[in-house]
Enzyme design. Structure first.
Site, PDB file in Angstrom:
ATOM      1  N   GLU A   4       0.829  -1.209   0.000  1.00  0.00           N
ATOM      2  CA  GLU A   4       0.000   0.000   0.000  1.00  0.00           C
ATOM      3  C   GLU A   4       0.863   1.258   0.000  1.00  0.00           C
ATOM      4  OE1 GLU A   4      -3.921   0.022   0.129  1.00  0.00           O
ATOM      5  OE2 GLU A   4      -2.757  -1.383  -1.077  1.00  0.00           O
ATOM      6  N   THR A  30      -5.854   7.828  -5.526  1.00  0.00           N
ATOM      7  CA  THR A  30      -5.808   7.762  -4.069  1.00  0.00           C
ATOM      8  C   THR A  30      -4.875   8.812  -3.479  1.00  0.00           C
ATOM      9  OG1 THR A  30      -6.278   5.404  -4.137  1.00  0.00           O
ATOM     10  CG2 THR A  30      -5.328   6.246  -2.105  1.00  0.00           C
TER      11      THR A  30
END
Length: 310
Positions: free
Chosen positions: A131, A184
């Protein structure tokens, strides 16, 4: 075992009021990884499908291979040779944990091939590394539910403390992915770094109410606790007609409505599958009127997480 194929599920992170601390897994969509052990040491990606050429084959830059390499470094098995095929079965940049699903599938695959050297929970920090590579921040609210299944609370990041929560058996998610681009990294940068104490108090109360509602299997408490006064007011700007979509969902019987992860996907909780199906149909119909394509999913909470499919 020399070869394995693994599916890992999409996830809904934040769950409206639980920014970076709450998430749950769904049955669909998800990603698949085929992994082969080979004689030549090192981690390589031999093939990626379903990404329209957007993801790197460079093993140091791909979240799956990079996380697998971190895992091998940790267990001191750099004598192992790994070839990976990544099959994207879910949209990239959807707010449904696309990078997380890929990374989790890869980690679960290598751990299984090496006879479960670590517990599934111990894989979470390696998935967080993926991530970090994908969006610049190693949060766990996607990867933890993708690995553990179910509804997950990240009580603390330092030290990492993850708790799996109960939930009503019939709780369903109606999910709609409007096909617009919300990176994101950009969505995270929009969030305020400082908040008013009164807003923080409201948010704390809602998170506590949501967790209590899950334990008590109290649908009404779940619904009225899912209000976000910190992040949604900013991120909703990036989602076409967000508040109209919310109005439609609530009118069709949704318990709650909010943004999945950083968006643009949105989701509603319902008490049953039938209501969720009606909601996604109505939301898709509204987006069609705006000439915005969309993908829809209806799912109960996925309690299993990753699974071997071949």
């Amino acid at each position: 075992m020399k070869s394995i194929k693994v599916f890992a599920p999409a996830t809904v992170a934040n769950v409206v009021c639980g920014y970076d601390v709450l998430g749950f897994a769904v049955n669909a969509p998800g990603d698949e990884v085929t992994m082969n052990l080979v004689d030549k040491p090192g981690v390589r990606i031999s093939k990626i499908t379903g990404d329209d050429g957007r993801l790197p084959l460079d093993a140091s830059r791909n979240t799956v291979s990079a996380s697998v390499q971190h895992y091998l470094d940790h267990v001191k098995r750099n004598d192992v040779g790994v070839e990976i095929e990544l099959h994207k079965k879910m949209p990239i940049g959807s707010g449904l944990g696309s990078s997380s699903a890929s990374t989790v599938a890869g980690l679960f695959a290598i751990n299984t091939l090496l006879d479960d050297l670590l517990t599934v929970k111990e894989l979470v920090p390696f998935a967080m590394k993926g991530e970090e590579l994908a969006c610049g921040y190693g949060h766990a609210d996607n990867v933890a539910p993708a690995l553990l299944g179910g509804f997950v609370l990240i009580r603390s990041y330092n030290p990492l403390d993850i708790i799996k929560l109960p939930h009503p058996d019939n709780l369903h998610a109606a999910i709609v992915f409007p096909e617009v681009d919300v990176p994101t990294r950009d969505a995270r940068q929009m969030i305020r770094s400082k908040v008013f104490l009164k807003d923080a108090v409201t948010q704390w109360g809602n998170i506590a109410g949501l967790v209590s509602g899950l334990f008590m299997k109290d649908y009404d408490l779940i619904g009225r606790s899912m209000t976000d006064v910190l992040v949604e007011p900013t991120r909703s700007i990036l989602i076409p007609d967000f508040y109209k979509l919310k109005e439609i969902a609530l009118a069709e019987g949704a318990l709650s409505f909010g943004i999945s992860g950083s968006g643009p996907s949105v989701f509603a909780f319902t008490k049953e599958e039938e209501t969720a199906a009606k909601i996604v149909a109505k939301l898709q119909q509204h987006l069609n009127k705006l000439n915005i394509g969309s993908q829809t999913y209806v799912s109960a909470v996925n309690n299993q997480g990753p699974k071997v499919i071949g």
